[in-house]
Motif scaffolding. Structure first.
Motif, short mmCIF file in Angstrom:
data_model
loop_
_atom_site.label_atom_id
_atom_site.label_comp_id
_atom_site.label_asym_id
_atom_site.label_seq_id
_atom_site.Cartn_x
_atom_site.Cartn_y
_atom_site.Cartn_z
N MET A 330 -5.55 3.79 -14.17
CA MET A 330 -6.69 3.21 -13.44
C MET A 330 -6.73 1.69 -13.60
SD MET A 330 -10.77 3.92 -13.92
CE MET A 330 -10.81 3.08 -15.51
N VAL A 331 -6.62 1.21 -14.83
CA VAL A 331 -6.71 -0.23 -15.08
C VAL A 331 -5.56 -0.97 -14.40
CG1 VAL A 331 -6.56 -1.97 -16.89
CG2 VAL A 331 -8.02 0.03 -17.21
N ALA A 332 -4.36 -0.42 -14.50
CA ALA A 332 -3.20 -1.09 -13.91
C ALA A 332 -3.23 -1.05 -12.39
CB ALA A 332 -1.91 -0.45 -14.43
N GLY A 333 -3.66 0.07 -11.81
CA GLY A 333 -3.78 0.13 -10.36
C GLY A 333 -4.77 -0.88 -9.83
N ASP A 334 -5.90 -1.01 -10.52
CA ASP A 334 -6.90 -2.01 -10.12
C ASP A 334 -6.32 -3.42 -10.26
OD1 ASP A 334 -8.74 -0.03 -9.62
OD2 ASP A 334 -9.88 -0.33 -11.48
N ALA A 335 -5.57 -3.66 -11.33
CA ALA A 335 -4.98 -4.99 -11.55
C ALA A 335 -4.01 -5.34 -10.44
CB ALA A 335 -4.28 -5.04 -12.91
N ALA A 336 -3.19 -4.37 -10.03
CA ALA A 336 -2.23 -4.63 -8.96
C ALA A 336 -2.93 -4.98 -7.66
CB ALA A 336 -1.33 -3.41 -8.77
N MET A 337 -3.96 -4.21 -7.30
CA MET A 337 -4.65 -4.47 -6.04
C MET A 337 -5.43 -5.78 -6.11
SD MET A 337 -4.96 -3.01 -3.04
CE MET A 337 -4.94 -4.57 -2.17
N ASP A 338 -6.11 -6.03 -7.21
CA ASP A 338 -6.88 -7.28 -7.34
C ASP A 338 -5.96 -8.50 -7.35
OD1 ASP A 338 -9.23 -5.83 -7.42
OD2 ASP A 338 -9.41 -5.89 -9.62
N ASN A 339 -4.83 -8.41 -8.06
CA ASN A 339 -3.91 -9.54 -8.09
C ASN A 339 -3.26 -9.78 -6.74
OD1 ASN A 339 -4.50 -9.86 -10.78
ND2 ASN A 339 -2.38 -9.84 -11.47
N ALA A 340 -2.96 -8.70 -6.02
CA ALA A 340 -2.38 -8.87 -4.69
C ALA A 340 -3.37 -9.56 -3.75
CB ALA A 340 -1.97 -7.51 -4.13
N ARG A 341 -4.62 -9.20 -3.86
CA ARG A 341 -5.65 -9.82 -3.02
C ARG A 341 -5.78 -11.31 -3.35
NH1 ARG A 341 -9.45 -7.05 -4.72
NH2 ARG A 341 -9.27 -5.31 -3.26
N TYR A 356 6.86 -12.82 2.91
CA TYR A 356 6.49 -13.25 1.57
C TYR A 356 6.17 -12.05 0.69
CZ TYR A 356 6.40 -18.08 3.11
OH TYR A 356 6.78 -19.31 3.58
N LEU A 357 6.64 -12.11 -0.54
CA LEU A 357 6.47 -11.00 -1.46
C LEU A 357 5.00 -10.65 -1.67
CD1 LEU A 357 7.50 -8.95 -3.50
CD2 LEU A 357 7.69 -10.80 -5.20
N VAL A 358 4.12 -11.64 -1.73
CA VAL A 358 2.72 -11.33 -1.99
C VAL A 358 2.11 -10.50 -0.87
CG1 VAL A 358 2.36 -13.30 -3.51
CG2 VAL A 358 1.88 -13.54 -1.05
N ALA A 359 2.57 -10.72 0.37
CA ALA A 359 2.07 -9.91 1.48
C ALA A 359 2.50 -8.46 1.32
CB ALA A 359 2.57 -10.47 2.81
N ARG A 360 3.75 -8.27 0.90
CA ARG A 360 4.23 -6.90 0.69
C ARG A 360 3.48 -6.24 -0.46
NH1 ARG A 360 9.02 -9.67 1.22
NH2 ARG A 360 9.88 -9.07 -0.82
N HIS A 361 3.23 -7.00 -1.53
CA HIS A 361 2.44 -6.44 -2.63
C HIS A 361 1.03 -6.10 -2.16
CE1 HIS A 361 5.10 -6.41 -5.98
NE2 HIS A 361 5.25 -7.72 -6.07
N TYR A 362 0.48 -6.88 -1.25
CA TYR A 362 -0.87 -6.59 -0.75
C TYR A 362 -0.89 -5.25 -0.02
CZ TYR A 362 -5.41 -7.25 1.49
OH TYR A 362 -6.71 -7.09 1.91
N ARG A 363 0.12 -5.01 0.81
CA ARG A 363 0.18 -3.74 1.53
C ARG A 363 0.55 -2.58 0.61
NH1 ARG A 363 4.16 -3.35 4.37
NH2 ARG A 363 5.20 -5.38 4.30
N ASP A 364 1.48 -2.85 -0.30
CA ASP A 364 2.00 -1.78 -1.15
C ASP A 364 1.00 -1.32 -2.22
OD1 ASP A 364 4.41 -1.89 0.20
OD2 ASP A 364 5.46 -3.02 -1.36
N SER A 365 0.18 -2.23 -2.71
CA SER A 365 -0.58 -1.93 -3.92
C SER A 365 -1.75 -0.99 -3.71
CB SER A 365 -1.10 -3.24 -4.56
OG SER A 365 -0.02 -4.01 -5.05
N LYS A 366 -2.23 -0.84 -2.50
CA LYS A 366 -3.38 0.04 -2.28
C LYS A 366 -3.09 1.46 -2.73
CE LYS A 366 -7.29 1.59 -1.35
NZ LYS A 366 -8.39 1.29 -2.31
#
Length: 388
Positions: A330-341, A356-366
Motif C-alpha cells: 500500500m505505502v509503495a503503491g501510493d508513493a509510486a502514484m504520488d511521485n509520478a504525479r 518522457y519516462l515520467v509520463a510513462r510512470h504516470y500512466r503505469d503507476s495507477k
C-alpha cells in the motif's frame, strides 16, 4: 534485517549489475516499445541469461539458489526505467513459477521449473474472473474429473504473461466440487490445475488495450472443453485458493519493490531535469516550490523501501509477514502514484509527452494501487491483522 543503503555484498553486487542492465539495455528501447505495445523478448532472454527468473529457486531445478529478497532488488532496479518489463519478471516468478515451486510434486517441479525460469519460457497464473478475484466464491470456471482427465470450462481476465510466444503454462483456479464449511453451508471447492498453452480449447484472446504497462503481455483467457491429465492438479485438491493467498502475500512484497523502483525513477528524472531546466535565468532546482516537491518525493521512496525491506526480512526469517507485506504494498503503491504525479508537474508540458519516462510512470503507476490487491484490500488485511 535488511537495511536500505547497507546491503550485504552479494545483494549489492546483484543490485548494481541489474541497475547497469536496466540503464544500458532496457532504458534505450523502452519508449519505442511502449509506443508500439511491443513485448521485449530480447531483454527477457537476457534477464534469463542473467539468472533473474531463477533467483529464488534451488539450483537442482535450474535456479540460482538465492532468495525472494534478491528477486525484489532486481525488480526494483528494472522498474526504475520500465515497469512493463519489471512486471513481466515479477509475474513470471511470483505468480507463474512460484506456485509450482511451493506446491508442486517433485515430478512437476523437475518437469516445469527449468522450462519457465530460464528466460526462454514463461508461466502465468489465472485467478481473476469478471466476478471473482478477491471474492473466491464468485469463481465460475469449472473442472470435472473423469477417466483420469480434467475437463475445464470457463474464462479468466487480466492474466499477465499469458499470451506471449514463449508462454508455456497457465495455472488456473477452478471449482472442482463443493465442501461443507465450518458453518455447515456448502462452499465451492477451488483447486488449481496446470494447463500447457498448446492444449486444445485453450485460447488467449486478443490483448487488452491498457492505459499503461504497454510492453507487458496481458490477455483474457478462454477454456472451452480443455482436457489435461489428472496429474496436472497443483497442490492438494480444494486448497487452490488458500494456497494462492500465500502466493499473493509474497507477491505483494515484490509489487512493493516494483513500486519503489517506479517512485525512485521519478525522483531521479526530476533531480536531473531540475538542474537542466532554466526559467527566469535560474535552474528550476533553485526554486523552493520545486526543491521541496522533490524532497518530499525522496522521503516517500525511503519510507516505502524500508517497508518492503522489513516485509522481505520477516518472510525470509520465517516470521509472520502478512501485515508487513500489505503495508509495504500500500505505502509503495501510493508513493509510486504520488511521485509520478509530482514528477509530471515538475516536467510541465514535457511531462505530458509519452517519450518522457515520467509520463510513462504516470500512466503505469495507477495499476500499482489496484493489481495484486487494491489499496482497500490492503487496508482490510492490515485491520484484520490488528484484530479489528
Amino acid at each position: 534485517m535488511f537495511t536500505p543503503g547497507m546491503l550485504p555484498d552479494e545483494y549489492e553486487d546483484l543490485r548494481k549489475s541489474v541497475a547497469k542492465f536496466a540503464d544500458d539495455e532496457v532504458a534505450p528501447v523502452s519508449a519505442e516499445a511502449d509506443a508500439k505495445h511491443e513485448f521485449l523478448y530480447a531483454q527477457v532472454a537476457k534477464m534469463g541469461e542473467m539468472g533473474l527468473f531463477g533467483l529464488p529457486f534451488d539450483e537442482e531445478y535450474g535456479g540460482m539458489g538465492g532468495d525472494y529478497f534478491a528477486l525484489c532488488l532486481a525488480i526494483e532496479e528494472i522498474a526504475r526505467v520500465n515497469q512493463s518489463l519489471a512486471i513481466t519478471l515479477e509475474a513470471g516468478v511470483s505468480l507463474g513459477a512460484m506456485p509450482i515451486y511451493r506446491f508442486g510434486t517433485e515430478e512437476q517441479k523437475r518437469e516445469w521449473l527449468p522450462q519457465v525460469i530460464d528466460g526462454k519460457g514463461l508461466a502465468a497464473f489465472g485467478l481473476t474472473e469478471p466476478e471473482a478475484g478477491s471474492d473466491a466464491g464468485g469463481t465460475k470456471t469449472r473442472a470435472t474429473l473423469a477417466d483420469g482427465q480434467w475437463t475445464i470450462n470457463g474464462s479468466k481476465c487480466f492474466i499477465t504473461n499469458s499470451g506471449t510466444d514463449i508462454t508455456k503454462l497457465v495455472t488456473a483456479t477452478a471449482v472442482t466440487g463443493t465442501r461443507t464449511g465450518k458453518d455447515g453451508t456448502e462452499k465451492p471447492e477451488i483447486s488449481t490445475i496446470m494447463i500447457p498453452t498448446g492444449t486444445p480449447g485453450f485460447t488467449a484472446e486478443p490483448a487488452y488495450d491498457k492505459v499503461g504497462w504497454n510492453s507487458s503481455d496481458t490477455h483474457p483467457l478462454t477454456f472451452d472443453g480443455v482436457q489435461v491429465p489428472e496429474a496436472n492438479l497443483l497442490g492438494e485438491r480444494g486448497r487452490g485458493y488458500a494456497n494462492f493467498l500465500r502466493i499473493l502475500d509474497e507477491g505483494r512484497i515484490a509489487v512493493a519493490a516494483l513500486s519503489v523502483g517506479a517512485a525512485q525513477g521519478c525522483v531521479d528524472e526530476s533531480v536531473r531535469y531540475s538542474k537542466e531546466r532554466r526559467t527566469f535565468g535560474h535552474p528550476i532546482k533553485d526554486y523552493q516550490g520545486i526543491s521541496f516537491k522533490i524532497a518530499r518525493m525522496e522521503a516517500r521512496v525511503v519510507a516505502a523501501r524500508a517497508a518492503y525491506y522489513l516485509a522481505a526480512s520477516r518472510m525470509i526469517a520465517g516470521l509472520p509477514f502478512k501485515k508487513e507485506a500489505a503495508i509495504a504494498k500500500m505505502v509503495a503503491g501510493d508513493a509510486a502514484m504520488d511521485n509520478a504525479r509530482d514528477a509530471t508537474q515538475i516536467f510541465g508540458g514535457y511531462g505530458f509527452m509519452n517519450e518522457y519516462l515520467v509520463a510513462r510512470h504516470y500512466r503505469d503507476s495507477k495499476i500499482l494501487e489496484v493489481g495484486e490487491g487494491t489499496t482497500e484490500v490492503q487496508l482490510m488485511l492490515i485491520a484484520r491483522e490488528l484484530g479489528i
